[in-house]
Design a protein around this motif. Structure first.
Motif, PDB file in Angstrom:
ATOM      1  N   GLU A 213      -8.626  -3.348 -16.399  1.00 25.90           N
ATOM      2  CA  GLU A 213      -7.481  -4.263 -16.385  1.00 25.90           C
ATOM      3  C   GLU A 213      -6.330  -3.691 -15.562  1.00 25.90           C
ATOM      4  OE1 GLU A 213      -4.160  -5.684 -19.636  1.00 25.90           O
ATOM      5  OE2 GLU A 213      -6.267  -5.664 -20.288  1.00 25.90           O
ATOM      6  N   LYS A 214      -6.039  -2.413 -15.764  1.00 28.06           N
ATOM      7  CA  LYS A 214      -4.906  -1.810 -15.054  1.00 28.06           C
ATOM      8  C   LYS A 214      -5.212  -1.625 -13.564  1.00 28.06           C
ATOM      9  CE  LYS A 214      -1.632  -0.943 -16.593  1.00 28.06           C
ATOM     10  NZ  LYS A 214      -0.359  -1.722 -16.635  1.00 28.06           N
ATOM     11  N   VAL A 215      -6.460  -1.275 -13.233  1.00 28.39           N
ATOM     12  CA  VAL A 215      -6.835  -1.120 -11.821  1.00 28.39           C
ATOM     13  C   VAL A 215      -6.671  -2.443 -11.084  1.00 28.39           C
ATOM     14  CG1 VAL A 215      -8.775  -0.774 -10.248  1.00 28.39           C
ATOM     15  CG2 VAL A 215      -8.374   0.849 -12.111  1.00 28.39           C
ATOM     16  N   ARG A 216      -7.173  -3.520 -11.668  1.00 29.24           N
ATOM     17  CA  ARG A 216      -7.084  -4.829 -11.012  1.00 29.24           C
ATOM     18  C   ARG A 216      -5.637  -5.259 -10.840  1.00 29.24           C
ATOM     19  NH1 ARG A 216     -12.183  -6.560 -14.760  1.00 29.24           N
ATOM     20  NH2 ARG A 216     -13.833  -5.979 -13.266  1.00 29.24           N
ATOM     21  N   GLU A 217      -4.810  -4.927 -11.806  1.00 28.96           N
ATOM     22  CA  GLU A 217      -3.379  -5.224 -11.691  1.00 28.96           C
ATOM     23  C   GLU A 217      -2.744  -4.404 -10.581  1.00 28.96           C
ATOM     24  OE1 GLU A 217       0.540  -3.870 -14.128  1.00 28.96           O
ATOM     25  OE2 GLU A 217      -1.075  -4.726 -15.335  1.00 28.96           O
ATOM     26  N   LEU A 218      -3.073  -3.126 -10.534  1.00 24.59           N
ATOM     27  CA  LEU A 218      -2.472  -2.232  -9.541  1.00 24.59           C
ATOM     28  C   LEU A 218      -2.926  -2.573  -8.129  1.00 24.59           C
ATOM     29  CD1 LEU A 218      -0.521   0.183  -9.645  1.00 24.59           C
ATOM     30  CD2 LEU A 218      -2.507   1.685  -9.548  1.00 24.59           C
ATOM     31  N   MET A 219      -4.166  -3.009  -7.979  1.00 24.60           N
ATOM     32  CA  MET A 219      -4.668  -3.364  -6.657  1.00 24.60           C
ATOM     33  C   MET A 219      -3.935  -4.561  -6.071  1.00 24.60           C
ATOM     34  SD  MET A 219      -6.845  -1.143  -5.697  1.00 24.60           S
ATOM     35  CE  MET A 219      -7.448  -1.996  -4.237  1.00 24.60           C
ATOM     36  N   GLY A 220      -3.327  -5.369  -6.937  1.00 26.73           N
ATOM     37  CA  GLY A 220      -2.590  -6.531  -6.448  1.00 26.73           C
ATOM     38  C   GLY A 220      -1.113  -6.279  -6.222  1.00 26.73           C
ATOM     39  N   ARG A 221      -0.691  -5.052  -6.471  1.00 26.51           N
ATOM     40  CA  ARG A 221       0.723  -4.735  -6.343  1.00 26.51           C
ATOM     41  C   ARG A 221       1.072  -4.392  -4.892  1.00 26.51           C
ATOM     42  NH1 ARG A 221       2.887  -0.091 -10.148  1.00 26.51           N
ATOM     43  NH2 ARG A 221       2.012  -1.571 -11.662  1.00 26.51           N
ATOM     44  N   ASP A 222       2.193  -4.922  -4.414  1.00 18.59           N
ATOM     45  CA  ASP A 222       2.643  -4.633  -3.057  1.00 18.59           C
ATOM     46  C   ASP A 222       3.359  -3.286  -3.023  1.00 18.59           C
ATOM     47  OD1 ASP A 222       1.712  -7.021  -2.036  1.00 18.59           O
ATOM     48  OD2 ASP A 222       3.559  -8.097  -2.493  1.00 18.59           O
ATOM     49  N   PHE A 223       3.111  -2.513  -1.980  1.00 17.54           N
ATOM     50  CA  PHE A 223       3.885  -1.314  -1.709  1.00 17.54           C
ATOM     51  C   PHE A 223       3.758  -1.011  -0.221  1.00 17.54           C
ATOM     52  CE2 PHE A 223      -0.356   0.267  -2.230  1.00 17.54           C
ATOM     53  CZ  PHE A 223      -0.454   1.402  -1.457  1.00 17.54           C
ATOM     54  N   GLU A 224       4.536  -0.081   0.246  1.00 21.68           N
ATOM     55  CA  GLU A 224       4.570   0.216   1.682  1.00 21.68           C
ATOM     56  C   GLU A 224       3.313   0.961   2.086  1.00 21.68           C
ATOM     57  OE1 GLU A 224       7.541   2.220   5.031  1.00 21.68           O
ATOM     58  OE2 GLU A 224       7.963   2.378   2.903  1.00 21.68           O
TER      59      GLU A 224
END
Length: 335
Positions: A315-326
């Motif tokens: 759950e956390k990996v899938r959430e983090l993969m969708g997060r924008d960052f530089e």
């Protein structure tokens, strides 16, 4: 490496504690300076195997953990190598003054094997659960902190602890851990993480019982999501493997830590300190027990409840993969 005297068929049915007890017996045969101490918990912590084999070299302090630690300090001062076994909650809290002043301050050669750590004795409630010990013990100067992933890694950790001078805290669970390593024949070194899965999209850094969960999550992410997740078994919390962490930051740019411990002060905090000191940015999350006293229940149920199991990691990996960052290679603007 640890000279195990039983087969893998046997090991599959042994708890991490029992493997510790057997390895300590093997070491005791070769090294007469090794002594064992417990505080009326020899059977539960499995140092009772050593007590049975070497009764003249085992000392039961009774329900007096502070006395046990001070006894161990005196023995170490006389040239012996004490292995101290009790529950993590008792060594990290009840006897902390003696651990701090008698062992760590004196930089004595005492090995502390803390069992029933994390939520592994979840049904014991807050008096027996221990989700604060990593933050406590890694703040003790001179003390190394190791959290093996399974029985085989425990065997290697105990062997390495004997070979490494100074105070060492080894944290193991109460019962039967999932097997991560098929045997002890891999490159175990104090302070060096083990890469269990390669990946370029994200890195999962785990310790203890969460390592198996991270490996399983990595397999599912690869087959279902097409996400290549690197998995690091960060068995040594102190000294932590800064090189492996920074390599993961550079190559994957996303980091998740997973631990059976409070989110404050443990593995996640140790990794975050390395990342912050480097001045390199990455997407970062810490999975662990929130800043609360845990509910009561079986270990596997509590891991699920606090989302430090395979499903929680997914759950956390899938959430983090969708997060924008530089996502660029220009580190200069991030220092």
């Amino acid at each position: 490496m640890a000279g195990l005297t039983y087969t893998m068929l046997d090991a599959a049915h042994l708890s991490t504690g029992e493997i510790y007890g057997k390895v300590l017996c093997d070491l005791g045969e070769k090294h007469p300076e090794i002594v064992g101490l417990s505080a009326d918990l020899a059977k539960s912590t499995k140092i009772g195997l050593f007590a049975k084999k070497f009764p003249e070299r085992f000392f039961n302090a009774g329900i007096a953990e502070q006395n046990m630690v001070s006894m161990a300090a005196g023995m170490a001062s006389a040239g012996l190598v004490p292995f101290v076994s009790t529950f993590a909650i008792f060594i990290a809290m009840r006897a902390l003054d003696q651990v701090h002043t008698d062992i760590c301050y004196q930089n004595l050669n005492v090995k502390i094997i803390a069992t029933h750590a994390g939520l592994s004795f979840g049904q014991g409630g807050s008096t027996h659960q221990c989700t604060e010990d990593l933050s406590i013990m890694r703040s003790m100067a001179n003390c190394k902190v190791i959290v093996p992933a399974d029985g085989m890694e425990t065997a290697n950790a105990v062997q390495a602890a004997y070979e490494t001078p100074g105070p060492i805290y080894i944290r193991i669970n109460r019962g039967f851990d999932q097997q991560v390593y098929k045997d002890t024949d891999y490159d175990f070194q104090i302070g060096k993480a083990v890469e269990l899965a390669d990946g370029t999209d994200l890195t999962i850094i785990a310790c203890g019982s969460c390592v198996h969960q991270a490996v399983e999550a990595s397999k599912i992410l690869d087959s279902v999501d097409g996400i290549k997740a690197r998995v690091l078994d960060m068995h040594t919390i102190k000294p932590i493997d800064e090189e492996a962490i920074l390599k993961a930051v550079h190559e994957t740019r996303r980091i998740i830590t997973v631990e059976d411990h409070n989110v404050i002060g443990g593995l996640g905090s140790a990794v975050a300190e390395v990342v912050a000191k480097s001045g390199k940015a990455c997407a970062f999350e810490i999975l662990g027990i929130p800043d609360t006293f845990s509910i009561i229940g079986l270990h596997e149920d509590l891991m699920s409840h606090y989302k430090i199991d395979t499903n929680g990691i997914l759950e956390k990996v899938r959430e983090l993969m969708g997060r924008d960052f530089e996502d660029d290679e220009d580190w200069e603007d991030e220092v």
